[in-house]
Write an enzyme that holds these catalytic residues in place. Structure first.
Site, PDB file in Angstrom:
ATOM      1  N   GLY A 272      -6.894  -0.623   7.842  1.00 44.39           N
ATOM      2  CA  GLY A 272      -7.552  -1.306   6.464  1.00 44.39           C
ATOM      3  C   GLY A 272      -8.802  -0.506   6.148  1.00 44.39           C
ATOM      4  O   GLY A 272      -8.905   0.874   6.359  1.00 44.39           O
TER       5      GLY A 272
ATOM      6  N   HIS B 288      -7.884   6.219   1.798  1.00 39.47           N
ATOM      7  CA  HIS B 288      -6.353   6.363   1.899  1.00 39.47           C
ATOM      8  C   HIS B 288      -5.444   7.181   1.179  1.00 39.47           C
ATOM      9  O   HIS B 288      -4.294   7.500   1.605  1.00 39.47           O
ATOM     10  CB  HIS B 288      -5.959   4.836   1.709  1.00 39.47           C
ATOM     11  CG  HIS B 288      -6.403   3.844   2.605  1.00 39.47           C
ATOM     12  ND1 HIS B 288      -7.699   3.397   3.164  1.00 39.47           N
ATOM     13  CD2 HIS B 288      -5.359   3.255   3.841  1.00 39.47           C
ATOM     14  CE1 HIS B 288      -7.683   2.643   3.994  1.00 39.47           C
ATOM     15  NE2 HIS B 288      -6.154   2.311   4.415  1.00 39.47           N
TER      16      HIS B 288
ATOM     17  N   ASP C  71      -7.175  -4.100   0.912  1.00 39.28           N
ATOM     18  CA  ASP C  71      -6.587  -4.094   2.355  1.00 39.28           C
ATOM     19  C   ASP C  71      -7.874  -4.013   3.055  1.00 39.28           C
ATOM     20  O   ASP C  71      -7.823  -3.283   4.427  1.00 39.28           O
ATOM     21  CB  ASP C  71      -5.596  -2.873   2.619  1.00 39.28           C
ATOM     22  CG  ASP C  71      -4.989  -2.707   3.931  1.00 39.28           C
ATOM     23  OD1 ASP C  71      -4.813  -3.951   4.405  1.00 39.28           O
ATOM     24  OD2 ASP C  71      -4.637  -1.776   4.427  1.00 39.28           O
TER      25      ASP C  71
ATOM     26  N   ARG D  22      14.759  16.954  -0.117  1.00 45.00           N
ATOM     27  CA  ARG D  22      16.015  16.536  -0.026  1.00 45.00           C
ATOM     28  C   ARG D  22      16.108  15.082   0.650  1.00 45.00           C
ATOM     29  O   ARG D  22      17.111  14.495   0.955  1.00 45.00           O
ATOM     30  CB  ARG D  22      16.808  17.382   0.985  1.00 45.00           C
ATOM     31  CG  ARG D  22      17.212  18.675   0.252  1.00 45.00           C
ATOM     32  CD  ARG D  22      18.228  19.621   1.021  1.00 45.00           C
ATOM     33  NE  ARG D  22      17.435  19.802   2.152  1.00 45.00           N
ATOM     34  CZ  ARG D  22      16.832  21.193   2.263  1.00 45.00           C
ATOM     35  NH1 ARG D  22      16.845  22.016   1.140  1.00 45.00           N
ATOM     36  NH2 ARG D  22      16.306  21.694   3.136  1.00 45.00           N
TER      37      ARG D  22
ATOM     38  N   ASN E  21       0.973   4.799   2.028  1.00 49.99           N
ATOM     39  CA  ASN E  21       0.432   4.694   3.628  1.00 49.99           C
ATOM     40  C   ASN E  21       1.603   3.785   4.359  1.00 49.99           C
ATOM     41  O   ASN E  21       2.016   2.783   3.752  1.00 49.99           O
ATOM     42  CB  ASN E  21      -0.670   3.691   3.343  1.00 49.99           C
ATOM     43  CG  ASN E  21      -1.741   4.561   2.670  1.00 49.99           C
ATOM     44  OD1 ASN E  21      -2.721   4.115   1.728  1.00 49.99           O
ATOM     45  ND2 ASN E  21      -2.477   5.713   3.027  1.00 49.99           N
TER      46      ASN E  21
ATOM     47  N   HIS F   9       0.992  -1.242  -0.070  1.00 45.81           N
ATOM     48  CA  HIS F   9      -0.125   0.039  -0.071  1.00 45.81           C
ATOM     49  C   HIS F   9       1.086   1.330  -0.002  1.00 45.81           C
ATOM     50  O   HIS F   9       1.064   1.916   0.893  1.00 45.81           O
ATOM     51  CB  HIS F   9      -1.003   0.020   1.063  1.00 45.81           C
ATOM     52  CG  HIS F   9      -0.552  -0.450   2.557  1.00 45.81           C
ATOM     53  ND1 HIS F   9       0.476   0.194   2.948  1.00 45.81           N
ATOM     54  CD2 HIS F   9      -0.975  -1.084   3.200  1.00 45.81           C
ATOM     55  CE1 HIS F   9       0.514  -0.419   4.260  1.00 45.81           C
ATOM     56  NE2 HIS F   9      -0.330  -1.219   4.538  1.00 45.81           N
TER      57      HIS F   9
END
Length: 391
Positions: free
Chosen positions: A307, A248, A271, A224, A216, A213
């Site tokens: 989830g 998400h 998920d 940088r 996440n 995922h």
């Protein structure tokens, strides 16, 4: 083979590897696609107004229908698999969550039986070999460094059905475990990690091929310190998982990922936890409790996103209607790419003669799911198609 084992559909929009075919014909014999194309014949079911795509493949899912794969109970795992099957996921990998090593081994033994029965396509171990700083909905006190001996213990408990491990490569034993998994033919996925750019590339060099995922549970992009996201996005050896539930990830972030990696390197996953296919309420996620409100799953303690409640038919619909993907691009990310990653492209992942008759029938206008077939057998929706044909 009896007449009942032969089925044919005409008039549908077919999303094939070579492009979209309007008013196409598809024939099924037994559990396989027998052929594509040709003129309609008497007895064909008229699917005018419908779109047929290959069954969806979910690489990363923890449960559904009020049930969890991490329960260690076969009936719960069956409920979860059947819930997602009714939403078009004809091939699924069962994902565990962090727990005591011996308990996760016990869960793996139960899930392995369902792989052997053909219900599941394998097991994904998410945790306990992940970062405390990025643990999300995993119990921090149960996290462990990825000692190759412990990783191998879980793999052995799966009896050859372990398909993927998510781990944080910066932890002691991380890179060694990635190399070992690669040698075993098991997918090593980078996720729930605090790794930097260079170490992430080192993990890919060691054999990691999936980003769990993406975006996440990992550091964000800094100008940088590009971190793991940039490393995983830019490396052509890596398939990136994305959760397309509107929670998400912002649509612009999904578009960024597609613009960089392309559909050929994106696997859309759910998920999902036990609340998928259910309503709001309290649900277990391994040893933790999750509260679902307005379809959003969060830990009761701490409030971390835990989830999703997503199903892949909704993800497909969003991919086209929200992200603007073509039907072929959506099929690529929900079927073709995950099938290829699992080494199952010879039997699933696209509509081609000789492959499993795993079909998802969608309303061509709305892309709402209408019916699902798995290995030549209707799972849901056959009555709706028959009624529409009769009308």
């Amino acid at each position: 083979m009896t007449t009942a084992d032969r089925k044919a559909f005409a008039g549908a929009r077919l999303v094939l590897p070579g492009g979209v075919v309007e008013h196409g014909r598809i024939s099924v014999e037994g559990s396989r696609i027998a052929g594509l194309g040709g003129e309609p014949e008497p007895g064909d079911l008229d699917l005018t107004g419908y779109t047929v795509v290959p069954g969806f493949v979910d690489l990363h899912v923890h449960g559904g229908g009020g049930a969890s794969y991490a329960s260690g109970i076969a009936e719960e795992a069956l409920t979860a698999a059947r819930t997602h099957l009714a939403h078009g996921t004809t091939t699924t990998i069962a994902s565990t969550v962090t727990g005591e090593i011996d308990e996760v081994c016990r869960q793996a033994a139960v899930l392995s039986e369902l792989v052997e029965d053909g219900v599941l396509a394998g097991i994904h171990f998410e945790g306990p070999f992940i970062s405390h700083n990025r643990c999300g909905a995993h119990r921090p006190d149960l996290l462990r460094d990825p000692d190759p001996a412990l990783v191998r213990k879980l793999a052995d408990a799966a009896r050859g059905h372990a398909k993927m491990f998510t781990l944080a490569p910066e932890l002691p034993g991380g890179l060694e475990s990635v190399r070992m998994l690669s040698d075993l033919g098991i997918i090593a996925a980078v996720g729930h990690t605090d790794s930097d750019y260079d170490l992430t590339l080192a993990a890919v060099d060691a054999g990691a091929t999936v980003a769990t995922h993406l975006f996440n549970a990992m550091p964000g992009i800094q100008h940088r310190a590009p971190g793991p996201i940039v490393a995983l996005l830019e490396d052509e050896r890596v398939t990136v998982e994305l959760i397309n539930d509107g929670i998400h990830l912002h649509p612009s972030v999904l578009e960024l990922a597609y613009g960089t990696a392309g559909a050929e390197r994106v696997a859309l996953i759910t998920d999902a936890m036990g609340a998928a296919g259910m309503g709001d309420g309290l649900y277990p996620l391994g040893p933790l409790q999750v509260r679902v409100e307005n379809g959003v799953a969060r830990l009761v303690e701490g409030g971390s996103i835990a989830g999703s409640t997503l199903t892949l038919d909704v993800s497909f619909q969003r991919a086209v209607n929200v992200l603007g993907l073509s039907l072929n691009q959506a099929v690529t990310s929900l079927s073709t790419v995950p099938a290829r990653l699992l080494g199952l492209s010879d039997s699933i992942g696209s509509l081609e003669a000789g492959k499993n008759a795993d079909l998802v029938v969608l309303d061509s206008e709305t892309l709402d799911l209408v019916a699902v077939m798995r290995r030549g057998e209707w799972i849901v929706g056959a009555d709706r198609l028959t009624r529409a044909h009769a009308a």
